[in-house]
Write a protein that holds these residues in place. Structure first.
Motif, PDB file in Angstrom:
ATOM      1  N   GLU B  10       0.841  -1.194   0.000  1.00 40.24           N
ATOM      2  CA  GLU B  10       0.000   0.000   0.000  1.00 40.24           C
ATOM      3  C   GLU B  10       0.878   1.246   0.000  1.00 40.24           C
ATOM      4  O   GLU B  10       1.927   1.288   0.640  1.00 40.24           O
ATOM      5  N   MET B  11       0.428   2.237  -0.772  1.00 41.15           N
ATOM      6  CA  MET B  11       1.106   3.527  -0.791  1.00 41.15           C
ATOM      7  C   MET B  11       0.048   4.618  -0.718  1.00 41.15           C
ATOM      8  O   MET B  11      -1.076   4.434  -1.230  1.00 41.15           O
ATOM      9  N   SER B  12       0.401   5.730  -0.112  1.00 41.73           N
ATOM     10  CA  SER B  12      -0.522   6.866  -0.109  1.00 41.73           C
ATOM     11  C   SER B  12       0.237   8.125  -0.530  1.00 41.73           C
ATOM     12  O   SER B  12       1.442   8.248  -0.301  1.00 41.73           O
ATOM     13  N   VAL B  13      -0.501   9.027  -1.142  1.00 39.40           N
ATOM     14  CA  VAL B  13       0.098  10.263  -1.643  1.00 39.40           C
ATOM     15  C   VAL B  13      -0.932  11.374  -1.560  1.00 39.40           C
ATOM     16  O   VAL B  13      -2.146  11.130  -1.694  1.00 39.40           O
ATOM     17  N   GLN B  14      -0.452  12.566  -1.343  1.00 39.11           N
ATOM     18  CA  GLN B  14      -1.340  13.729  -1.330  1.00 39.11           C
ATOM     19  C   GLN B  14      -1.704  14.075  -2.769  1.00 39.11           C
ATOM     20  O   GLN B  14      -0.868  13.967  -3.685  1.00 39.11           O
ATOM     21  N   GLU B  15      -2.938  14.452  -2.937  1.00 42.43           N
ATOM     22  CA  GLU B  15      -3.398  14.884  -4.258  1.00 42.43           C
ATOM     23  C   GLU B  15      -2.443  15.945  -4.808  1.00 42.43           C
ATOM     24  O   GLU B  15      -1.976  16.824  -4.068  1.00 42.43           O
ATOM     25  N   ALA B  16      -2.135  15.833  -6.094  1.00 45.05           N
ATOM     26  CA  ALA B  16      -1.265  16.761  -6.839  1.00 45.05           C
ATOM     27  C   ALA B  16       0.235  16.468  -6.643  1.00 45.05           C
ATOM     28  O   ALA B  16       1.062  17.069  -7.330  1.00 45.05           O
ATOM     29  N   GLU B  17       0.576  15.561  -5.743  1.00 46.04           N
ATOM     30  CA  GLU B  17       1.982  15.220  -5.564  1.00 46.04           C
ATOM     31  C   GLU B  17       2.360  14.033  -6.440  1.00 46.04           C
ATOM     32  O   GLU B  17       1.539  13.466  -7.152  1.00 46.04           O
ATOM     33  N   THR B  18       3.621  13.660  -6.341  1.00 41.48           N
ATOM     34  CA  THR B  18       4.180  12.576  -7.161  1.00 41.48           C
ATOM     35  C   THR B  18       4.422  11.345  -6.301  1.00 41.48           C
ATOM     36  O   THR B  18       4.839  11.458  -5.146  1.00 41.48           O
ATOM     37  N   VAL B  19       4.139  10.193  -6.862  1.00 37.73           N
ATOM     38  CA  VAL B  19       4.354   8.935  -6.146  1.00 37.73           C
ATOM     39  C   VAL B  19       5.018   7.937  -7.093  1.00 37.73           C
ATOM     40  O   VAL B  19       4.774   7.962  -8.306  1.00 37.73           O
ATOM     41  N   THR B  20       5.863   7.095  -6.520  1.00 35.73           N
ATOM     42  CA  THR B  20       6.539   6.058  -7.304  1.00 35.73           C
ATOM     43  C   THR B  20       6.225   4.689  -6.726  1.00 35.73           C
ATOM     44  O   THR B  20       6.406   4.449  -5.528  1.00 35.73           O
ATOM     45  N   LEU B  21       5.751   3.802  -7.588  1.00 37.83           N
ATOM     46  CA  LEU B  21       5.461   2.425  -7.205  1.00 37.83           C
ATOM     47  C   LEU B  21       6.573   1.521  -7.737  1.00 37.83           C
ATOM     48  O   LEU B  21       6.951   1.634  -8.901  1.00 37.83           O
ATOM     49  N   SER B  22       7.057   0.646  -6.910  1.00 28.55           N
ATOM     50  CA  SER B  22       8.197  -0.164  -7.307  1.00 28.55           C
ATOM     51  C   SER B  22       7.785  -1.549  -7.796  1.00 28.55           C
ATOM     52  O   SER B  22       6.751  -2.091  -7.395  1.00 28.55           O
ATOM     53  N   TRP B 108       2.172 -11.863 -13.109  1.00 29.32           N
ATOM     54  CA  TRP B 108       1.698 -10.676 -12.404  1.00 29.32           C
ATOM     55  C   TRP B 108       2.323 -10.554 -11.020  1.00 29.32           C
ATOM     56  O   TRP B 108       2.535 -11.539 -10.327  1.00 29.32           O
ATOM     57  N   GLY B 109       2.572  -9.309 -10.621  1.00 27.94           N
ATOM     58  CA  GLY B 109       2.917  -9.036  -9.240  1.00 27.94           C
ATOM     59  C   GLY B 109       1.663  -9.049  -8.379  1.00 27.94           C
ATOM     60  O   GLY B 109       0.541  -9.143  -8.881  1.00 27.94           O
ATOM     61  N   ALA B 110       1.857  -8.936  -7.069  1.00 23.26           N
ATOM     62  CA  ALA B 110       0.736  -9.023  -6.123  1.00 23.26           C
ATOM     63  C   ALA B 110      -0.054  -7.732  -6.021  1.00 23.26           C
ATOM     64  O   ALA B 110      -1.133  -7.717  -5.428  1.00 23.26           O
ATOM     65  N   GLY B 111       0.482  -6.644  -6.545  1.00 21.70           N
ATOM     66  CA  GLY B 111      -0.253  -5.389  -6.565  1.00 21.70           C
ATOM     67  C   GLY B 111       0.121  -4.440  -5.450  1.00 21.70           C
ATOM     68  O   GLY B 111       0.599  -4.849  -4.386  1.00 21.70           O
ATOM     69  N   THR B 112      -0.074  -3.156  -5.714  1.00 28.07           N
ATOM     70  CA  THR B 112       0.093  -2.094  -4.727  1.00 28.07           C
ATOM     71  C   THR B 112      -1.177  -1.271  -4.701  1.00 28.07           C
ATOM     72  O   THR B 112      -1.635  -0.792  -5.740  1.00 28.07           O
ATOM     73  N   LYS B 113      -1.734  -1.120  -3.521  1.00 29.33           N
ATOM     74  CA  LYS B 113      -2.934  -0.294  -3.386  1.00 29.33           C
ATOM     75  C   LYS B 113      -2.513   1.163  -3.223  1.00 29.33           C
ATOM     76  O   LYS B 113      -1.778   1.501  -2.291  1.00 29.33           O
ATOM     77  N   LEU B 114      -2.951   2.014  -4.128  1.00 27.64           N
ATOM     78  CA  LEU B 114      -2.609   3.427  -4.084  1.00 27.64           C
ATOM     79  C   LEU B 114      -3.786   4.224  -3.537  1.00 27.64           C
ATOM     80  O   LEU B 114      -4.897   4.158  -4.075  1.00 27.64           O
TER      81      LEU B 114
END
Lengths: 114, 118
Positions: B10-22, B108-114
């Motif tokens: 799981e990853m979280s990000v503020q609206e309008a910001e940038t996020v990177t999923l690995s 497939w990978g197991a997934g990341t919840k954003l």
């Protein structure tokens, strides 16, 4: 275009019951697939088909059967349902080759075996 | 056998910001394809971006771009200017470039919840 249509969307089965998950596509795609998605896991390929009359096993085929009598339809049969088959099932179809292959997914069937 | 690993459940990000999923993968092949798919609550699988292994240039699709490091077997997804509609499960997937049979399999990978915070 309806795309890929799966029915039913939800189903509860008792152990030992059988059922067929329906999948139909109206895009005239030769390639069709059945996947299962377990919680916290990626999709696993159950069966695939490269055209009417041709099917083959994927990574996790045990407990399932498929048929492909027409280009449009690719039903998945569960015989003697077991709790391990509780999952979300996705049907997909595709066209194109390699990097240009485009996959189209149905909206999934959530199956619980109790 | 090829494997795909997404180490961030799981990853979280503020609206309008940038996020990177690995995403990392393991393969002995030299030619293959990599994909990022998005699965919103509707359960539809939507292709976000794709990369051919023999192309060194990183793929870009509007606000989505990848950082493809072939030697490190890494394929991360960067989402710029995050929007509420980006909230979803993101799956990384691998596919061999040639041949038949098992090459029909996407791994497939197991997934990341954003999660997008307004």
């Amino acid at each position: 275009n309806a795309g890929v249509t799966q029915t039913p969307k939800f189903r509860i089965l008792k152990i030992g019951q059988s059922m067929t998950l329906q999948c139909t596509q109206d895009m005239n795609h030769n390639y069709m697939y059945w996947y299962r998605q377990d919680p916290g896991m990626g999709l696993k390929l159950i069966y695939y088909s490269v055209g009417a009359g041709i099917t083959d096993k994927g990574e996790v085929p045990n407990g399932y059967n498929v048929s492909r009598s027409t280009t449009e339809d690719f039903p998945l049969r569960l015989e003697l349902a077991a709790p391990s088959q509780t999952s979300v099932y996705f049907c997909a179809s595709s066209y194109g080759q390699g990097i240009d292959e485009k996959l189209f997914f149905g909206s999934g069937t959530q199956l619980s075996v109790l | 056998a090829q494997t795909v690993t997404q180490s961030q459940p799981e990853m979280s990000v503020q609206e309008a910001e940038t996020v990177t999923l690995s995403c990392t993968y393991d393969t002995s092949e030299s030619d293959y394809y990599l994909f990022w798919y998005k699965q919103p609550p509707s359960r539809q699988m939507i292709l976000v971006i794709r990369q051919e292994a023999y192309k060194q240039q990183n793929a870009t699709e509007n606000r989505f771009s990848v950082n493809f490091q072939k030697a490190a077997k890494s394929f991360s997804l960067k989402i710029s200017d995050s929007q509420l509609g980006d909230a979803a499960m993101y799956f990384c997937a691998y596919r061999s470039a040639g041949g038949l049979g098992s090459n029909y399999q996407l791994i497939w990978g197991a997934g990341t919840k954003l999660i997008i915070k307004p």
